[in-house]
Design a protein around this motif. Sequence first.
Motif, PDB file in Angstrom:
ATOM      1  N   ASP A 126      59.261  98.373 -49.490  1.00  0.00           N
ATOM      2  CA  ASP A 126      59.643  99.751 -49.221  1.00  0.00           C
ATOM      3  C   ASP A 126      61.076  99.814 -48.703  1.00  0.00           C
ATOM      4  O   ASP A 126      61.599  98.842 -48.146  1.00  0.00           O
ATOM      5  N   PHE A 127      61.691 100.954 -48.884  1.00  0.00           N
ATOM      6  CA  PHE A 127      63.047 101.171 -48.364  1.00  0.00           C
ATOM      7  C   PHE A 127      62.967 101.530 -46.885  1.00  0.00           C
ATOM      8  O   PHE A 127      62.210 102.420 -46.487  1.00  0.00           O
ATOM      9  N   GLY A 128      63.766 100.844 -46.081  1.00  0.00           N
ATOM     10  CA  GLY A 128      63.640 100.966 -44.633  1.00  0.00           C
ATOM     11  C   GLY A 128      64.414 102.080 -43.970  1.00  0.00           C
ATOM     12  O   GLY A 128      64.208 102.383 -42.795  1.00  0.00           O
ATOM     13  N   GLY A 129      65.365 102.685 -44.699  1.00  0.00           N
ATOM     14  CA  GLY A 129      66.133 103.778 -44.110  1.00  0.00           C
ATOM     15  C   GLY A 129      67.116 103.343 -43.034  1.00  0.00           C
ATOM     16  O   GLY A 129      67.400 104.087 -42.099  1.00  0.00           O
ATOM     17  N   GLY A 130      67.673 102.141 -43.185  1.00  0.00           N
ATOM     18  CA  GLY A 130      68.552 101.606 -42.148  1.00  0.00           C
ATOM     19  C   GLY A 130      70.030 101.890 -42.311  1.00  0.00           C
ATOM     20  O   GLY A 130      70.848 101.374 -41.536  1.00  0.00           O
ATOM     21  N   ALA A 131      70.427 102.697 -43.292  1.00  0.00           N
ATOM     22  CA  ALA A 131      71.855 102.932 -43.530  1.00  0.00           C
ATOM     23  C   ALA A 131      72.591 103.519 -42.320  1.00  0.00           C
ATOM     24  O   ALA A 131      73.718 103.104 -42.038  1.00  0.00           O
ATOM     25  N   PRO A 132      72.014 104.481 -41.585  1.00  0.00           N
ATOM     26  CA  PRO A 132      72.744 105.006 -40.416  1.00  0.00           C
ATOM     27  C   PRO A 132      73.083 103.920 -39.392  1.00  0.00           C
ATOM     28  O   PRO A 132      74.227 103.840 -38.914  1.00  0.00           O
ATOM     29  N   ASP A 133      72.112 103.078 -39.068  1.00  0.00           N
ATOM     30  CA  ASP A 133      72.363 102.013 -38.091  1.00  0.00           C
ATOM     31  C   ASP A 133      73.322 100.966 -38.647  1.00  0.00           C
ATOM     32  O   ASP A 133      74.207 100.482 -37.927  1.00  0.00           O
ATOM     33  N   TYR A 134      73.154 100.620 -39.930  1.00  0.00           N
ATOM     34  CA  TYR A 134      74.047  99.608 -40.491  1.00  0.00           C
ATOM     35  C   TYR A 134      75.467 100.119 -40.596  1.00  0.00           C
ATOM     36  O   TYR A 134      76.418  99.379 -40.316  1.00  0.00           O
ATOM     37  N   LEU A 135      75.661 101.371 -40.978  1.00  0.00           N
ATOM     38  CA  LEU A 135      77.007 101.919 -41.075  1.00  0.00           C
ATOM     39  C   LEU A 135      77.715 101.852 -39.724  1.00  0.00           C
ATOM     40  O   LEU A 135      78.895 101.490 -39.642  1.00  0.00           O
ATOM     41  N   LYS A 136      76.999 102.172 -38.674  1.00  0.00           N
ATOM     42  CA  LYS A 136      77.577 102.101 -37.319  1.00  0.00           C
ATOM     43  C   LYS A 136      77.981 100.665 -36.994  1.00  0.00           C
ATOM     44  O   LYS A 136      79.089 100.415 -36.499  1.00  0.00           O
ATOM     45  N   TYR A 137      77.095  99.721 -37.262  1.00  0.00           N
ATOM     46  CA  TYR A 137      77.391  98.316 -37.003  1.00  0.00           C
ATOM     47  C   TYR A 137      78.558  97.826 -37.867  1.00  0.00           C
ATOM     48  O   TYR A 137      79.451  97.106 -37.388  1.00  0.00           O
ATOM     49  N   PHE A 138      78.556  98.225 -39.121  1.00  0.00           N
ATOM     50  CA  PHE A 138      79.629  97.853 -40.049  1.00  0.00           C
ATOM     51  C   PHE A 138      80.985  98.314 -39.531  1.00  0.00           C
ATOM     52  O   PHE A 138      81.952  97.548 -39.492  1.00  0.00           O
ATOM     53  N   LEU A 139      81.060  99.573 -39.103  1.00  0.00           N
ATOM     54  CA  LEU A 139      82.330 100.139 -38.644  1.00  0.00           C
ATOM     55  C   LEU A 139      82.770  99.575 -37.299  1.00  0.00           C
ATOM     56  O   LEU A 139      83.969  99.402 -37.050  1.00  0.00           O
ATOM     57  N   GLU A 140      81.818  99.290 -36.441  1.00  0.00           N
ATOM     58  CA  GLU A 140      82.155  98.857 -35.078  1.00  0.00           C
ATOM     59  C   GLU A 140      82.310  97.345 -34.941  1.00  0.00           C
ATOM     60  O   GLU A 140      83.003  96.877 -34.038  1.00  0.00           O
ATOM     61  N   THR A 141      81.689  96.588 -35.844  1.00  0.00           N
ATOM     62  CA  THR A 141      81.678  95.132 -35.688  1.00  0.00           C
ATOM     63  C   THR A 141      82.273  94.393 -36.885  1.00  0.00           C
ATOM     64  O   THR A 141      83.242  93.637 -36.737  1.00  0.00           O
ATOM     65  N   LEU A 142      81.712  94.595 -38.067  1.00  0.00           N
ATOM     66  CA  LEU A 142      82.159  93.824 -39.223  1.00  0.00           C
ATOM     67  C   LEU A 142      83.580  94.179 -39.635  1.00  0.00           C
ATOM     68  O   LEU A 142      84.408  93.289 -39.885  1.00  0.00           O
ATOM     69  N   LEU A 143      83.862  95.459 -39.748  1.00  0.00           N
ATOM     70  CA  LEU A 143      85.188  95.884 -40.213  1.00  0.00           C
ATOM     71  C   LEU A 143      86.307  95.384 -39.301  1.00  0.00           C
ATOM     72  O   LEU A 143      87.240  94.718 -39.770  1.00  0.00           O
ATOM     73  N   PRO A 144      86.277  95.680 -38.004  1.00  0.00           N
ATOM     74  CA  PRO A 144      87.372  95.178 -37.163  1.00  0.00           C
ATOM     75  C   PRO A 144      87.381  93.657 -37.045  1.00  0.00           C
ATOM     76  O   PRO A 144      88.454  93.044 -36.958  1.00  0.00           O
ATOM     77  N   GLY A 145      86.207  93.028 -37.065  1.00  0.00           N
ATOM     78  CA  GLY A 145      86.153  91.580 -36.955  1.00  0.00           C
ATOM     79  C   GLY A 145      86.804  90.868 -38.110  1.00  0.00           C
ATOM     80  O   GLY A 145      87.397  89.793 -37.943  1.00  0.00           O
ATOM     81  N   ALA A 146      86.728  91.457 -39.303  1.00  0.00           N
ATOM     82  CA  ALA A 146      87.356  90.853 -40.479  1.00  0.00           C
ATOM     83  C   ALA A 146      88.807  91.284 -40.632  1.00  0.00           C
ATOM     84  O   ALA A 146      89.671  90.470 -40.977  1.00  0.00           O
TER      85      ALA A 146
END
Length: 225
Positions: free
Chosen positions: A78-98
């Motif tokens: 099933d689809f978990g609906g995690g895009a809101p949480d992942y987008l926040k993590y992506f913008l706050e952690t992955l993007l600046p870290g890279a």
Amino acid sequence: MLSVYKDSVKIDDYTIEIFCGDSVPDSSVIWLHTFPGEAEEIWERLSGISTLLAVTGNDWNRQFSPWPASKAFRQGEDFGGGAPDYLKYFLETLLPGAEEKLPFEPKVRGLAGYSMAGLFAVYAMYNTSVFNRIACMSGSLWFDNWKEYALTHSPVPENLAVYLSLGSKEHKTKDQRMSQVKTITEELAVYWGKSCRVTYETVPGGHFTNVAQRIAWGITQIEKM
């Protein structure tokens, strides 16, 4: 394209591969969610792209779905609906870290993806202004209630440009949900075209035809837009 600069960053469970060509201070940066082993092939097919940052390690059904929904395939999840949480993590952690590894400060950012990652890319443009170049190839725009959401909300970024592509055979399926993908993609292309620049292309084949080539082409197009 040959890399002038190449690096990778490991953050939590994710790897971000960084490919830079002949970058200049006003270069754009294209972010891509993909699978391990695909980024190199995509990069080699690119032309005129200064920088590609490719993220791997995602749970596609959970992290790229905007809200929970039933699975698409009998043997799937099933689809978990995690895009809101992942987008926040992506913008706050992955993007600046890279991006701290880059030899320049990005001024324009794009976000690209295929299939569920394509859905995530267009979802992101409704929820952040960080990316004003969006490439959605064979996007899962058939996703339950996505069309209704997209038509009743407005994209956030200024000077937005969107590239969409779909395989000519993708809607030819007995699955009632997925068979809507052509109609929905075309309808949203028209809707988004009222407020931003949109390029929509139909390409030969099905969902799994020439994936790396199609991703590279889509990225090249948003770089030009």
